[in-house]
Enzyme design. Structure first.
Site, PDB file in Angstrom:
ATOM      1  N   GLU A  76      31.084  66.463  56.343  1.00 15.33           N
ATOM      2  CA  GLU A  76      30.879  66.916  54.962  1.00 15.33           C
ATOM      3  C   GLU A  76      29.440  67.364  54.760  1.00 15.33           C
ATOM      4  O   GLU A  76      28.508  66.710  55.215  1.00 15.33           O
ATOM      5  CB  GLU A  76      31.183  65.782  53.985  1.00 15.33           C
ATOM      6  CG  GLU A  76      32.642  65.385  53.928  1.00 15.33           C
ATOM      7  CD  GLU A  76      33.506  66.394  53.198  1.00 15.33           C
ATOM      8  OE1 GLU A  76      32.993  67.140  52.330  1.00 15.33           O
ATOM      9  OE2 GLU A  76      34.708  66.443  53.506  1.00 15.33           O
ATOM     10  N   HIS A  97      37.100  73.582  55.721  1.00 11.83           N
ATOM     11  CA  HIS A  97      38.181  72.952  54.976  1.00 11.83           C
ATOM     12  C   HIS A  97      39.144  74.014  54.450  1.00 11.83           C
ATOM     13  O   HIS A  97      40.351  73.826  54.426  1.00 11.83           O
ATOM     14  CB  HIS A  97      37.577  72.150  53.826  1.00 11.83           C
ATOM     15  CG  HIS A  97      38.328  70.925  53.491  1.00 11.83           C
ATOM     16  ND1 HIS A  97      37.823  69.978  52.642  1.00 11.83           N
ATOM     17  CD2 HIS A  97      39.545  70.467  53.850  1.00 11.83           C
ATOM     18  CE1 HIS A  97      38.695  69.002  52.504  1.00 11.83           C
ATOM     19  NE2 HIS A  97      39.741  69.271  53.231  1.00 11.83           N
ATOM     20  N   ASP A 122      36.044  74.943  50.240  1.00 12.54           N
ATOM     21  CA  ASP A 122      34.770  74.720  50.918  1.00 12.54           C
ATOM     22  C   ASP A 122      34.865  75.059  52.412  1.00 12.54           C
ATOM     23  O   ASP A 122      35.928  74.923  52.987  1.00 12.54           O
ATOM     24  CB  ASP A 122      34.301  73.268  50.709  1.00 12.54           C
ATOM     25  CG  ASP A 122      35.323  72.237  51.144  1.00 12.54           C
ATOM     26  OD1 ASP A 122      36.467  72.294  50.659  1.00 12.54           O
ATOM     27  OD2 ASP A 122      34.985  71.385  51.971  1.00 12.54           O
TER      28      ASP A 122
END
Length: 85
Positions: free
Chosen positions: A13, A52, A62
């Site tokens: 992330e 993603h 994203d």
């Protein structure tokens, strides 16, 4: 009988937004992490790294259009070819 599939994945992330540029430090660290993963898992190559939005299109957006994929791939190649292991 349901089919059982085995998926190997690493999810990383980044802090950011779809339309805001990511920081140079984020690209640099992400490239280092991906290079370590590529060295550790030979079947993982930089071209297999996806966002993603590629895995869940329509549901996830994203890293978004502000993410510079060519820049990341170039940095990963540098890490794999030039940077020490």
């Amino acid at each position: 009988n349901p089919t059982v599939r085995s998926f190997e994945q690493a999810m990383i992330e980044l802090e950011g937004a779809d339309h805001s540029p990511y920081e140079s430090a984020q690209y640099a660290m992400l490239a280092r992490v991906i290079a370590v993963l590529c060295r550790s898992y030979p079947h993982l190559t930089p071209d297999r790294v996806v966002g993603h939005s590629d895995i869940a299109p329509g549901r996830k957006s994203d890293p978004g259009p502000a993410f510079d994929w060519p820049r990341l791939r170039s940095l990963v190649q540098f890490e794999l070819e030039v940077a020490p292991t």
